[in-house]
Design an enzyme around this catalytic site. Structure first.
Site, PDB file in Angstrom:
ATOM      1  N   PHE A  15      27.692  54.124  32.106  1.00 33.25           N
ATOM      2  CA  PHE A  15      26.765  55.136  31.569  1.00 33.25           C
ATOM      3  C   PHE A  15      26.422  54.872  30.106  1.00 33.25           C
ATOM      4  O   PHE A  15      25.252  54.847  29.733  1.00 33.25           O
ATOM      5  CB  PHE A  15      27.362  56.537  31.731  1.00 33.25           C
ATOM      6  CG  PHE A  15      27.295  57.040  33.140  1.00 33.25           C
ATOM      7  CD1 PHE A  15      26.079  57.387  33.704  1.00 33.25           C
ATOM      8  CD2 PHE A  15      28.449  57.154  33.902  1.00 33.25           C
ATOM      9  CE1 PHE A  15      26.010  57.847  35.011  1.00 33.25           C
ATOM     10  CE2 PHE A  15      28.394  57.612  35.209  1.00 33.25           C
ATOM     11  CZ  PHE A  15      27.169  57.965  35.770  1.00 33.25           C
ATOM     12  N   THR A  16      27.445  54.682  29.260  1.00 31.33           N
ATOM     13  CA  THR A  16      27.132  54.495  27.832  1.00 31.33           C
ATOM     14  C   THR A  16      26.518  53.121  27.586  1.00 31.33           C
ATOM     15  O   THR A  16      25.581  52.997  26.797  1.00 31.33           O
ATOM     16  CB  THR A  16      28.392  54.648  26.947  1.00 31.33           C
ATOM     17  OG1 THR A  16      29.400  53.766  27.426  1.00 31.33           O
ATOM     18  CG2 THR A  16      28.897  56.077  26.943  1.00 31.33           C
ATOM     19  N   GLY A  17      27.057  52.102  28.260  1.00 30.23           N
ATOM     20  CA  GLY A  17      26.582  50.733  28.010  1.00 30.23           C
ATOM     21  C   GLY A  17      25.124  50.561  28.415  1.00 30.23           C
ATOM     22  O   GLY A  17      24.308  50.020  27.653  1.00 30.23           O
ATOM     23  N   ARG A  93      41.398  62.230  25.957  1.00 29.26           N
ATOM     24  CA  ARG A  93      41.014  60.823  25.714  1.00 29.26           C
ATOM     25  C   ARG A  93      42.258  59.933  25.674  1.00 29.26           C
ATOM     26  O   ARG A  93      42.225  58.780  26.088  1.00 29.26           O
ATOM     27  CB  ARG A  93      40.268  60.702  24.387  1.00 29.26           C
ATOM     28  CG  ARG A  93      38.933  61.430  24.344  1.00 29.26           C
ATOM     29  CD  ARG A  93      38.288  61.233  22.999  1.00 29.26           C
ATOM     30  NE  ARG A  93      37.019  61.925  22.852  1.00 29.26           N
ATOM     31  CZ  ARG A  93      36.891  63.146  22.342  1.00 29.26           C
ATOM     32  NH1 ARG A  93      37.955  63.815  21.943  1.00 29.26           N
ATOM     33  NH2 ARG A  93      35.702  63.709  22.234  1.00 29.26           N
ATOM     34  N   LEU A 123      33.544  51.531  21.203  1.00 25.57           N
ATOM     35  CA  LEU A 123      33.321  52.903  21.686  1.00 25.57           C
ATOM     36  C   LEU A 123      34.454  53.363  22.601  1.00 25.57           C
ATOM     37  O   LEU A 123      34.775  54.545  22.650  1.00 25.57           O
ATOM     38  CB  LEU A 123      31.991  52.994  22.457  1.00 25.57           C
ATOM     39  CG  LEU A 123      31.603  54.417  22.869  1.00 25.57           C
ATOM     40  CD1 LEU A 123      30.949  55.154  21.700  1.00 25.57           C
ATOM     41  CD2 LEU A 123      30.679  54.453  24.077  1.00 25.57           C
ATOM     42  N   SER A 124      35.055  52.414  23.347  1.00 25.32           N
ATOM     43  CA  SER A 124      36.032  52.766  24.384  1.00 25.32           C
ATOM     44  C   SER A 124      37.116  53.678  23.811  1.00 25.32           C
ATOM     45  O   SER A 124      37.596  53.474  22.696  1.00 25.32           O
ATOM     46  CB  SER A 124      36.676  51.494  24.945  1.00 25.32           C
ATOM     47  OG  SER A 124      35.694  50.513  25.209  1.00 25.32           O
ATOM     48  N   ARG A 156      26.878  66.173  16.799  1.00 31.44           N
ATOM     49  CA  ARG A 156      27.161  67.442  17.511  1.00 31.44           C
ATOM     50  C   ARG A 156      27.234  68.596  16.510  1.00 31.44           C
ATOM     51  O   ARG A 156      26.633  69.661  16.712  1.00 31.44           O
ATOM     52  CB  ARG A 156      28.482  67.309  18.272  1.00 31.44           C
ATOM     53  CG  ARG A 156      28.349  66.410  19.474  1.00 31.44           C
ATOM     54  CD  ARG A 156      29.640  66.324  20.282  1.00 31.44           C
ATOM     55  NE  ARG A 156      29.403  65.545  21.489  1.00 31.44           N
ATOM     56  CZ  ARG A 156      30.240  64.653  21.995  1.00 31.44           C
ATOM     57  NH1 ARG A 156      31.402  64.416  21.404  1.00 31.44           N
ATOM     58  NH2 ARG A 156      29.934  63.998  23.092  1.00 31.44           N
ATOM     59  N   HIS A 180      39.056  60.757  16.398  1.00 29.26           N
ATOM     60  CA  HIS A 180      38.120  61.277  17.408  1.00 29.26           C
ATOM     61  C   HIS A 180      38.907  62.054  18.466  1.00 29.26           C
ATOM     62  O   HIS A 180      39.046  61.638  19.613  1.00 29.26           O
ATOM     63  CB  HIS A 180      37.383  60.097  18.042  1.00 29.26           C
ATOM     64  CG  HIS A 180      36.280  60.503  18.974  1.00 29.26           C
ATOM     65  ND1 HIS A 180      35.293  61.381  18.637  1.00 29.26           N
ATOM     66  CD2 HIS A 180      36.009  60.120  20.257  1.00 29.26           C
ATOM     67  CE1 HIS A 180      34.452  61.518  19.651  1.00 29.26           C
ATOM     68  NE2 HIS A 180      34.885  60.775  20.645  1.00 29.26           N
TER      69      HIS A 180
HETATM   70  N1  LIG Z   1      34.017  56.880  21.018  1.00 28.99           N
HETATM   71  C1  LIG Z   1      33.170  57.744  21.550  1.00 28.99           C
HETATM   72  O1  LIG Z   1      32.582  58.549  20.834  1.00 28.99           O
HETATM   73  C2  LIG Z   1      32.908  57.737  22.999  1.00 28.99           C
HETATM   74  C3  LIG Z   1      33.678  56.981  23.828  1.00 28.99           C
HETATM   75  N2  LIG Z   1      33.403  56.894  25.160  1.00 28.99           N
HETATM   76  C4  LIG Z   1      34.251  56.014  25.946  1.00 28.99           C
HETATM   77  O2  LIG Z   1      33.502  54.860  26.311  1.00 28.99           O
HETATM   78  C5  LIG Z   1      34.030  54.306  27.504  1.00 28.99           C
HETATM   79  C6  LIG Z   1      32.903  54.062  28.513  1.00 28.99           C
HETATM   80  O3  LIG Z   1      32.357  55.277  28.955  1.00 28.99           O
HETATM   81  P1  LIG Z   1      31.249  55.271  30.107  1.00 28.99           P
HETATM   82  O4  LIG Z   1      30.240  54.245  29.827  1.00 28.99           O
HETATM   83  O5  LIG Z   1      30.837  56.661  30.317  1.00 28.99           O
HETATM   84  O6  LIG Z   1      32.144  54.794  31.353  1.00 28.99           O
HETATM   85  P2  LIG Z   1      31.634  54.097  32.696  1.00 28.99           P
HETATM   86  O7  LIG Z   1      32.755  54.186  33.673  1.00 28.99           O
HETATM   87  O8  LIG Z   1      30.308  54.634  33.100  1.00 28.99           O
HETATM   88  O9  LIG Z   1      31.420  52.564  32.273  1.00 28.99           O
HETATM   89  C7  LIG Z   1      32.445  51.729  31.881  1.00 28.99           C
HETATM   90  C8  LIG Z   1      32.111  50.336  32.369  1.00 28.99           C
HETATM   91  O10 LIG Z   1      33.083  49.436  31.822  1.00 28.99           O
HETATM   92  C9  LIG Z   1      33.219  48.421  32.806  1.00 28.99           C
HETATM   93  N3  LIG Z   1      34.402  47.602  32.574  1.00 28.99           N
HETATM   94  C10 LIG Z   1      35.685  47.863  32.887  1.00 28.99           C
HETATM   95  N4  LIG Z   1      36.467  46.820  32.544  1.00 28.99           N
HETATM   96  C11 LIG Z   1      35.652  45.877  32.009  1.00 28.99           C
HETATM   97  C12 LIG Z   1      35.865  44.584  31.480  1.00 28.99           C
HETATM   98  N5  LIG Z   1      37.079  44.036  31.418  1.00 28.99           N
HETATM   99  N6  LIG Z   1      34.802  43.906  31.028  1.00 28.99           N
HETATM  100  C13 LIG Z   1      33.558  44.436  31.066  1.00 28.99           C
HETATM  101  N7  LIG Z   1      33.305  45.655  31.566  1.00 28.99           N
HETATM  102  C14 LIG Z   1      34.344  46.370  32.031  1.00 28.99           C
HETATM  103  C15 LIG Z   1      33.267  49.189  34.117  1.00 28.99           C
HETATM  104  O11 LIG Z   1      33.074  48.335  35.245  1.00 28.99           O
HETATM  105  C16 LIG Z   1      32.147  50.192  33.879  1.00 28.99           C
HETATM  106  O12 LIG Z   1      30.905  49.710  34.361  1.00 28.99           O
HETATM  107  C17 LIG Z   1      35.100  55.290  27.981  1.00 28.99           C
HETATM  108  O13 LIG Z   1      36.368  54.851  27.570  1.00 28.99           O
HETATM  109  C18 LIG Z   1      34.730  56.576  27.267  1.00 28.99           C
HETATM  110  O14 LIG Z   1      35.827  57.437  27.092  1.00 28.99           O
HETATM  111  C19 LIG Z   1      32.346  57.539  25.717  1.00 28.99           C
HETATM  112  C20 LIG Z   1      31.544  58.329  24.942  1.00 28.99           C
HETATM  113  C21 LIG Z   1      31.779  58.529  23.533  1.00 28.99           C
HETATM  114  O1  LIG Z   2      34.887  63.137  25.452  1.00 36.95           O
HETATM  115  C1  LIG Z   2      34.978  61.992  25.926  1.00 36.95           C
HETATM  116  O2  LIG Z   2      35.870  61.630  26.710  1.00 36.95           O
HETATM  117  C2  LIG Z   2      33.952  60.977  25.509  1.00 36.95           C
HETATM  118  C3  LIG Z   2      33.836  61.071  24.048  1.00 36.95           C
HETATM  119  O3  LIG Z   2      34.625  60.543  23.316  1.00 36.95           O
HETATM  120  C4  LIG Z   2      32.882  62.034  23.519  1.00 36.95           C
HETATM  121  O4  LIG Z   2      31.905  62.390  24.193  1.00 36.95           O
HETATM  122  O5  LIG Z   2      33.097  62.470  22.378  1.00 36.95           O
END
Ligand SMILES: NC(=O)C1=CN([C@@H]2O[C@H](COP(=O)(O)OP(=O)(O)OC[C@H]3O[C@@H](n4cnc5c(N)ncnc54)[C@H](O)[C@@H]3O)[C@@H](O)[C@H]2O)C=CC1
Ligand SMILES: O=C([O-])CC(=O)C(=O)O
Length: 318
Positions: A15-17, A93, A123-124, A156, A180
């Site tokens: 989703f984010t990527g 988280r 971001l992860s 936000r 965070h």
């Molecule tokens: N720091 C921040 O403010 C935020 C952090 N996040 C974090 O970002 C991360 C991703 O969130 P989403 O995109 O929503 O999750 P998602 O599940 O939609 O996408 C994650 C993708 O990473 C891929 N992936 C897993 N292992 C991998 C690898 N070794 N190499 C390449 N790709 C790999 C998965 O196959 C998946 O397509 C989560 O950990 C989430 O908590 C999300 C939003 C805000």
């Molecule tokens: O809440 C989560 O798990 C994803 C994130 O970090 C955010 O949206 O701030």
């Protein structure tokens, strides 16, 4: 010498990527390489092709490709890491730490081999600890390892302030310090609307409600979505950071940086205001904090150290 477009790699095509890849292309910040695991190579190629096929309609010239091969990412200027699992309702988280630490480490080993000069944005989640993992795995200088939290948390916070006053979000300024997590520190004293301190415009109990809502802003979206976490505002935040670097904009943004004495912390990755420009984190701003703000920051720092210890053999810092 011919001028070439920047190459921007986005690791994790979820989703984010995927949202980030599209937004980067829409701003024509460079050509985008979207990477996911080999098992998801076709869906990743499919997403990239679908985005590419939108470019004639949108009138943009960025190229977007999908791949699971790091050779395609070679010599990227900026690499954004969104790879990993996201939380679901009922999770924090920090519950993601062990799974995502392994993923971020393996991604970083590939980046180190293929894009040794890249600026890397993480971001992860849990993102403060994942930025630490990335820093250790990459071995890059600290100015090139940058975590995303403060731009989103501040967005936000500013959204809620603008809603409260029914004013343009453009005129709201503020920022969020610290980790965070639910202990993050929105800095009320340094927040204003069109230059007017928010404390002069919003009653104290409403400001407190806005601060609390900001702290759990990620959780609010997780509960509403039901099966994942926020991605539009996170993607927009990553794009703002990427743009600041690629255009050497020298924006003042809150990002996760390695602290070496700033705010009294050593060897700790946490959100602080920095100058983000062509050399990544070019300077960290150290603000004067009240006793109450210092105490809140300490609480946040303690939470971050606790999570870092899980991935660092019990040690709490870099
Ligand atoms: N720091 C921040 O403010 C935020 C952090 N996040 C974090 O970002 C991360 C991703 O969130 P989403 O995109 O929503 O999750 P998602 O599940 O939609 O996408 C994650 C993708 O990473 C891929 N992936 C897993 N292992 C991998 C690898 N070794 N190499 C390449 N790709 C790999 C998965 O196959 C998946 O397509 C989560 O950990 C989430 O908590 C999300 C939003 C805000
Ligand atoms: O809440 C989560 O798990 C994803 C994130 O970090 C955010 O949206 O701030």
């Amino acid at each position: 010498m011919a001028i070439r477009r920047n190459k921007i790699t986005v690791v994790g095509a979820g989703f984010t990527g995927a949202t980030t890849a599209l937004m980067l292309a829409q701003k024509e910040l460079g050509d985008v390489v979207l990477v996911d695991i080999p098992q998801l190579e076709n869906p990743t190629k499919g997403k990239a092709l679908d985005m590419m096929e939108s470019t004639p309609v949108q009138g943009i010239d960025s190229k977007i490709i999908g791949t699971s091969n790091y050779e395609d990412t070679k010599d990227s200027s900026v690499v954004i890491i969104t790879a990993g699992i996201a939380r679901k309702p009922g999770m924090s988280r920090d519950d993601l730490v062990n799974t995502n630490a392994g993923i971020v480490k393996s991604v970083c080993e590939n980046i180190k081999a293929t894009s040794p000069d890249a600026y890397v944005i993480i971001l992860s989640n849990p993102v403060d600890a994942m930025t630490f993992v990335a820093y250790q795995s990459l071995g890059f200088p600290k100015n090139r390892v940058i975590g995303q939290s403060g731009v989103l948390d501040t967005a936000r916070y500013c959204t809620f302030i603008a809603e409260e006053l029914n004013v343009s979000t453009e005129d709201v300024r503020g920022f969020v310090l610290g980790g965070h997590g639910d202990d993050m520190v929105p800095l009320v004293r340094y927040s204003n609307v069109g230059g007017i301190p928010i404390e002069k415009l919003i009653p104290a109990d409403r400001i407190e409600a806005i601060v609390q809502r900001t702290r759990v802003g990620g959780g609010e979206i997780v509960n509403l979505l039901g099966n994942g976490s926020a991605y539009y505002a996170p993607a927009a935040s990553l794009v703002q950071m990427t743009e600041a670097i690629l255009k050497d904009k020298k924006r003042i943004l809150p990002v996760i940086a390695l602290l070496e004495g700033e705010y009294g912390y050593n060897n700790l990755f946490m959100g602080v205001p920095v100058i983000l420009g062509g050399d990544g984190i070019e300077r960290i701003f150290e603000l004067e904090l009240s006793a109450e703000e210092k105490e809140a920051l300490q609480k946040s720092a303690n939470s971050v150290r606790g999570v870092i210890a899980i991935v660092n053999g019990g040690n709490t810092g870099a």
